[in-house]
Design an enzyme around this catalytic site. Sequence first.
Site, PDB file in Angstrom:
ATOM      1  CD1 TRP A  92       0.063  -1.007   3.340  1.00 55.40           C
ATOM      2  CD2 TRP A  92       0.203   1.223   3.259  1.00 55.40           C
ATOM      3  NE1 TRP A  92       0.686  -0.593   4.496  1.00 55.40           N
ATOM      4  CE2 TRP A  92       0.782   0.770   4.476  1.00 55.40           C
ATOM      5  CE3 TRP A  92       0.177   2.589   3.001  1.00 55.40           C
ATOM      6  CZ2 TRP A  92       1.326   1.640   5.421  1.00 55.40           C
ATOM      7  CZ3 TRP A  92       0.719   3.458   3.939  1.00 55.40           C
ATOM      8  CH2 TRP A  92       1.281   2.985   5.127  1.00 55.40           C
ATOM      9  CD  GLU A 135       5.637   4.778  12.684  1.00 53.62           C
ATOM     10  OE1 GLU A 135       6.626   4.505  11.970  1.00 53.62           O
ATOM     11  OE2 GLU A 135       4.935   3.904  13.228  1.00 53.62           O
ATOM     12  CD  GLU A 173       8.447   0.542  10.548  1.00 57.02           C
ATOM     13  OE1 GLU A 173       8.112   1.616  11.083  1.00 57.02           O
ATOM     14  OE2 GLU A 173       8.017  -0.557  10.923  1.00 57.02           O
ATOM     15  CG  HIS A 176       4.379   2.997   8.959  1.00 52.78           C
ATOM     16  ND1 HIS A 176       4.968   2.097   9.824  1.00 52.78           N
ATOM     17  CD2 HIS A 176       3.880   2.255   7.927  1.00 52.78           C
ATOM     18  CE1 HIS A 176       4.829   0.870   9.347  1.00 52.78           C
ATOM     19  NE2 HIS A 176       4.179   0.943   8.196  1.00 52.78           N
ATOM     20  CD  GLU A 226       8.976  -2.971  14.053  1.00 45.32           C
ATOM     21  OE1 GLU A 226       7.790  -2.576  13.958  1.00 45.32           O
ATOM     22  OE2 GLU A 226       9.883  -2.518  13.343  1.00 45.32           O
ATOM     23  CB  THR A 229       5.078   0.150  16.796  1.00 43.89           C
ATOM     24  OG1 THR A 229       6.313   0.566  17.359  1.00 43.89           O
ATOM     25  CG2 THR A 229       4.616   1.200  15.814  1.00 43.89           C
ATOM     26  CG  ASP A 258       3.062  -2.140   6.893  1.00 46.95           C
ATOM     27  OD1 ASP A 258       2.576  -3.103   6.276  1.00 46.95           O
ATOM     28  OD2 ASP A 258       3.473  -1.108   6.337  1.00 46.95           O
ATOM     29  CD  GLU A 259       5.126  -0.362  12.953  1.00 48.81           C
ATOM     30  OE1 GLU A 259       6.122  -1.116  12.992  1.00 48.81           O
ATOM     31  OE2 GLU A 259       5.214   0.856  12.742  1.00 48.81           O
ATOM     32  CG  HIS A 262       7.930  -4.461   9.841  1.00 47.84           C
ATOM     33  ND1 HIS A 262       7.705  -3.113   9.686  1.00 47.84           N
ATOM     34  CD2 HIS A 262       7.958  -4.980   8.591  1.00 47.84           C
ATOM     35  CE1 HIS A 262       7.599  -2.828   8.401  1.00 47.84           C
ATOM     36  NE2 HIS A 262       7.747  -3.943   7.717  1.00 47.84           N
TER      37      HIS A 262
END
Length: 393
Positions: A92, A135, A173, A176, A226, A229, A258-259, A262
């Site tokens: 995305w 971020e 990252e 974000h 991570e 977050t 996403d976090e 990760h």
Amino acid sequence: MALSLNSMTYFSSPKLPSKTLSLRSPAAYMASTLHTTSKEAENLKKPYCPPREVHIQVTHSMPTQKVEIFKSLEGWAEQNILVYLKPVEKCWQPQDFLPDPESEGFYEQVKELREKSKEIPDDYFVVLVGDMITEEALPTYQTMLNTLDGVRDETGASLTSWARWTRAWTAEENRHGDLLNKYLYLSGRVDMKQIERTIQYLIGSGMDPKTENNPYLGFIYTSFQERATFISHGNTARLAKEHGDMKLAQICGTIASDERRHETAYTKIVEKLFEIDPDGTVMALADMMRKKISMPAHLMYDGQDDTLFEHFSSVAQRLGVYTAKDYADILEFLVGRWDIEKLTGLSGEGHKAQDFVCSLSSRIRRLEERVQGRAKQVSTVPFSWLFSREIKV
């Protein structure tokens, strides 16, 4: 990677004496050259100086022979860690969630975004801004990873698995902060210039997670961060939904996803270290937890508030975005994820470290209960990010 730490004394950074604290902000001169007052002109003559360190830094603490472990894991990382990255074309992008500037309905889309944001209270925006600023300090985090012996990107375009991971993780990252920054700009709810100053201060100040150039410590730190977050962005998504802003909820939820991915990669690295070197890894975990996990933005400053990070953290704690309970939950999760209670064949020091980390989450919870049981004095502080409006902390 990002986030706030709760306001409990147990987890916060050591308090500087008042004389030392005063050295933090006045020394950091980044004033604009436009429309300067006499005081600003005087400040311009002084060099930028980041906040003073509050402890003696330790560097290159990992024994040289341990570097070979990470070199030997190159092939393993290729097969087991790089798979957690997504191809750019399948990722995305911020524009997927924002008004389309090429659309004839662009202004209507912006108007709708702004109308929705009006329903969200100021204290929520404090947390959202703090998360975004954290971020946006991404250059600092890539720098931190590239201090780690045995896994750093030696050339800036190294083809090792570790270097490729760090660069691609950074690239993922990076979206974000971009997305949250643009949303906040379009919302009209915040003072973007003060936010931009805070970002500049934070990147200039850096961070000191006390990982000592040691990838054992570094990957334990990133595993914790991570997950923290993921929890924080997940909770901002939940609150946005409760306030009726489904688009913002989607934004925060997507970042949280996403976090989580990760987090899986970093915890898998540490899991492998436990397999290869359980004694060294459990002692590294105990070391990080004794030092306490400092949040990436612990040197946050806006040019006005010397305790900005603590105030931001207090709001996050009060709203339930990231709390002392979350800190204990993360530790408990990682202890279970890495089967630390089942480790065998440890040295005497390894057994002590094992006992320490396995009992720590319950100690943290008991401390939290005592703190929560005390009468709290309610106070308000002005946040420059919100045009100095007073927010309860």
